[in-house]
Design a protein around this motif. Structure first.
Motif: not given
Length: 315
Positions: A277-281, A285-290, A294-298, A302-308
């Motif tokens: 959860k901390r890594v995703l936050e 820069t997203a807040v979790s709901d349990d 919602d990480v938005g338009p990613v 390869k380009k949006d998720i893994a590098p972040a």
């Protein structure tokens, strides 16, 4: 000598299709005249892959598990290069690999020279189509069908952030030359890709997976592309349990599932631990709901998720 052409484990359409495409290119080029060229699949084809091979009347490659590998046999890797994404049984060793054709970040260390063709495009099929053009070969229509669908699938209908001008130009060229309707084909691909009928939470989590090595940590990132994300998110509790099982079974430090709405071009991430959860936050820069973000338009792993995620872990 046999030369096996294989994509990554948990293969998607581009991984299996590019093995068949590259086998055709090598046969026409006669690069390995004394060898038997065999495209193989490192796992079961998903529904989208089955649909495309049926649509264009192409025989599905046999599973690598069906072959007895001789130490003298060689391998060509397509649509991947990292050791963690190779078929484990039989083990594809460094010494047996003679070529890599890929469009992902490179993470390799070979003791001897290897022919490598890695390009920053949206699909391995794009690279292979370019090779046919460079060498002035003509791919059969059924192989061009695989190439087009490989490009459209990996670029989410040419809408992913990984899409380049080269991908778009080639996709439109193949479509025009064969008199096909691209929009109809994209709709058919989305429909087949979204079919999760009868899949358990474990099967959904493992449907389309890559394991990345970020420093000293191995990270499992699964992704489901669908037009009905709510049906996947509704299985949240079962998916969280499946992610925990993945960590234990595969010995990875972290495990995530990204649920991507391919119509709205938006993704949700599901995780099972507070560390994740901390890594995703930090990454989005997203807040979790349990345990759901919602990480938005990613939409590109390869380009949006893994590098972040890699950047968040390193920081």
């Amino acid at each position: 000598m046999k030369i096996y052409i294989t994509g990554h484990i948990s293969p998607d359409l581009d991984a299996i299709a590019s093995a068949v495409e590259y086998a055709e290119f090598l046969k026409q080029s006669k690069r390995y005249e004394d060898a038997e060229i065999i495209p193989v699949r490192p796992g079961d084809p998903n529904k989208e892959t089955q649909f495309v091979f049926n649509k264009f009347g192409v025989a599905m490659p046999k599973s690598l598990d069906e072959f007895t590998i001789d130490p003298s046999d060689k391998f060509i890797l397509v649509d991947h290069n990292e050791e963690s994404q190779r078929h484990p049984h039989p083990k594809v060793t460094h010494e047996q690999i003679i070529e890599i054709v890929d469009h992902h970040k490179v993470n390799i260390n070979f003791p001897t020279p290897v022919r490598i063709n890695v390009q920053p495009v949206g699909s391995t099929s794009t690279i292979i189509y370019e090779l046919f053009e460079i060498y002035k070969f003509k791919a059969p229509q059924d192989i061009e069908g695989l190439m087009l669908c490989g490009i459209l699938s990996d670029t989410v209908g040419l809408k992913s952030s990984t899409t380049t001008g080269v991908d778009s130009t080639i996709a439109h060229k193949i479509t025009q030359n064969n008199g096909w309707n691209m929009e109809e084909l994209i709709f058919e691909l989305f429909k087949a890709k979204s079919d999760l009928t009868g899949l358990s939470a474990e099967q959904i989590v493992n449907k389309d997976v890559k394991v990345f090595e970020f420093g000293t940590k191995k990270v499992f990132i699964g992704q489901v592309e669908t037009v009905e994300p709510d049906k996947v998110i509704a299985q949240k509790d079962s998916i969280i349990k499946a992610l925990a099982d993945v960590r234990a079974k595969q010995g990875v430090a972290q495990a995530y599932l990204f649920v991507t709405d391919i119509l709205k071009l938006n993704s949700h991430a599901i995780c099972s631990t507070d560390d994740e959860k901390r890594v995703l936050e930090k990454a989005f820069t997203a807040v979790s709901d349990d345990h759901i973000f919602d990480v938005g338009p990613v939409i590109s792993r390869k380009k949006d998720i893994a590098p972040a995620i890699e950047k968040a872990l390193q920081s």
